[in-house]
Every structure is written in structure tokens, then in C-alpha cells.
Scaffold this active site. Structure first.
Site, PDB file in Angstrom:
ATOM      1  N   GLU A 154       0.852  -1.191   0.000  1.00 42.09           N
ATOM      2  CA  GLU A 154       0.000   0.000   0.000  1.00 42.09           C
ATOM      3  C   GLU A 154       0.885   1.237   0.000  1.00 42.09           C
ATOM      4  O   GLU A 154       1.784   1.368   0.830  1.00 42.09           O
ATOM      5  CB  GLU A 154      -0.914   0.041   1.221  1.00 42.09           C
ATOM      6  CG  GLU A 154      -1.833   1.270   1.186  1.00 42.09           C
ATOM      7  CD  GLU A 154      -2.611   1.485   2.468  1.00 42.09           C
ATOM      8  OE1 GLU A 154      -3.852   1.555   2.397  1.00 42.09           O
ATOM      9  OE2 GLU A 154      -1.976   1.586   3.539  1.00 42.09           O
ATOM     10  N   ALA A 166      -3.240  14.609   8.746  1.00 44.04           N
ATOM     11  CA  ALA A 166      -3.518  13.190   8.995  1.00 44.04           C
ATOM     12  C   ALA A 166      -2.817  12.708  10.266  1.00 44.04           C
ATOM     13  O   ALA A 166      -3.369  11.908  11.025  1.00 44.04           O
ATOM     14  CB  ALA A 166      -3.079  12.352   7.793  1.00 44.04           C
TER      15      ALA A 166
END
Length: 247
Positions: A154, A166
Site C-alpha cells: 500500500e 492526517a
């Protein structure tokens, strides 16, 4: 006694299988890191601008993998893990500008030994919380001594502003045990909007700078052409004069 020996052998076999399994993902991480390092060094040496600010990578621990399998109510087996958990290897690429995100993504996806499994664009379509990032799930080959295996990786590609937001959200999310108070949730959403606006403004500045550099490049090219013409003018005149004199 015999049962104890068999149990020990079984445990060793399970340990060896798990070690081999995790090593395959470690090799997969090495493969993709090498690809990214090559891109970084190429930009540093042959281009006037490097779109990659920095890269972080990690491999999930066996404990974290098992917890995720339990949460998803999946069978606990190496084959089940391989098929269902696609973020054992995780890489985060942080870029300067939004356009860099798509540029880096395209360069990665164009590599012939990489298979793109999925692409989720949370920049064009942010999550309800305001989260923005480009997520790629890739499959890359790992060549062992006796076989070839394909490993899922990923990759999250985001700007510095997106990464900062984030990181902050992640810390608050776990501090409140995944249940964020409403007022904090609203503050985070507002902060995401500020970060997004900042990225857009920086992108506009980036485009303006590139436009100015392009104009300066054209002016420099014209100046070089003028200098070249002037440099060749004298030899050309001397040659013409010499031809006239020899006639």
C-alpha cells in the site's frame, strides 16, 4: 514424550513458515524502496526539481496483522492473510504540491513489473472527516531462490499539509479511543479545509513560478541564439572576403 516432540516440531514449523512469510514482505518493501530511491536520485542529479519531499515505510507486526484478521472475522491462515490484508507493507510518500502526487503516482504505475490492484483518490473525493491522500494498492514480484511470489504494497501519496493534518487526526483519534468529541471533530474538519486551501494556493504559486521560469528559459534561448549568430558572423565575413579576393 512423543507428543511433546511432535508439538515442538509443529511449533518450529509454524515459526519457520511465519518467518518466511514476513521475510517475503520485507523483500517486497526493499524492492519498492529501491524503485523510489532510484526516482529520487534521478531527480536530484538530472532535474532541477525533486517532487518527493520524503518517504516513510513500515511493515505491520504479526500481532497487528492478527488483530486486523480478528476484527475482520477472517480465517487465521497465511493464505487468508495474503489474500485479505493488503497493507502489511505500507509506504507514505510526501510531496510538495498536489500536481506532484499525480506525477509520482504515474511514474510508479508505469513500471512494467508493477500491477495496480486499486487506486483510491481521496484528494478529488475527500473523506467526510476532510482526510485527503492518494492510495495505491500494488502487487510486485519478489524472486526467491526457489520461487516467485507477489506481494501487496500500500502506497499513500500526499502533500506536507495533508500529512500534517492526517498525523494530527491519528493522534487525536487514538487519544480518545476512536470516539472523538463533536467539537474536536468539527475543528478537525475545519483544519482540513484550511490545509486544502493552503495546498491550492501553493499549487497556484508553483504554477506561476514555472511559468516565469519557462519565459526566462525562452529569453535565455533567444539570447544564446543571438550570441551564437554574433560569434559566427566574423568568421563568415572573413570567409566571404577571402572568396572575393581569390576570384
Amino acid at each position: 514424550m512423543a507428543n511433546s516432540i511432535n508439538q515442538i516440531q509443529q511449533l518450529k514449523q509454524i515459526r519457520d513458515q511465519m518467518t518466511r512469510f514476513m521475510m517475503t514482505y520485507k523483500f517486497g518493501l526493499d524492492e519498492i524502496n529501491t524503485k523510489l530511491q532510484i526516482l529520487q536520485e534521478e531527480f536530484q542529479h538530472f532535474h532541477d526539481y525533486n517532487p518527493i519531499e520524503h518517504i516513510k515505510s513500515r511493515i505491520k507486526s504479526p500481532e497487528s496483522i492478527l488483530k486486523k484478521m480478528y476484527r475482520k472475522n477472517l480465517d487465521i491462515s497465511l493464505e487468508s492473510i495474503r489474500e485479505n490484508i493488503h497493507d502489511i507493507v505500507g509506504i507514505r510518500i510526501v510531496c510538495s504540491f498536489i500536481s506532484d502526487i499525480y506525477r509520482v503516482s504515474e511514474m510508479i504505475q508505469q513500471q512494467k513489473d508493477i500491477t495496480v490492484i486499486s487506486c483510491k483518490d481521496y484528494i478529488k473525493h475527500p473523506k467526510s472527516t476532510g482526510y485527503q491522500s492518494l492510495h495505491l494498492i500494488l502487487s510486485i514480484p519478489v524472486f526467491m531462490s526457489d520461487r516467485e511470489e507477489h506481494v501487496y504494497v500500500e502506497i499513500q501519496i500526499r502533500t506536507v499539509a495533508m500529512d500534517f493534518w492526517a498525523s494530527l487526526e491519528h493522534k487525536i483519534y487514538y487519544k480518545y479511543n476512536k470516539v472523538i468529541p463533536d467539537h474536536l471533530s468539527k475543528e478537525l474538519t475545519d483544519a482540513a479545509k484550511v490545509a486544502s486551501d493552503l495546498d491550492l494556493r501553493m499549487e497556484q504559486l508553483h504554477n506561476e513560478v514555472n511559468h516565469i521560469k519557462a519565459q526566462e528559459g525562452e529569453d535565455n534561448d533567444l539570447q544564446l541564439l543571438k550570441i551564437a549568430n554574433e560569434s559566427f558572423a566574423l568568421p563568415r565575413k572573413l570567409l566571404e572576403s577571402f572568396i572575393k579576393e581569390t576570384k
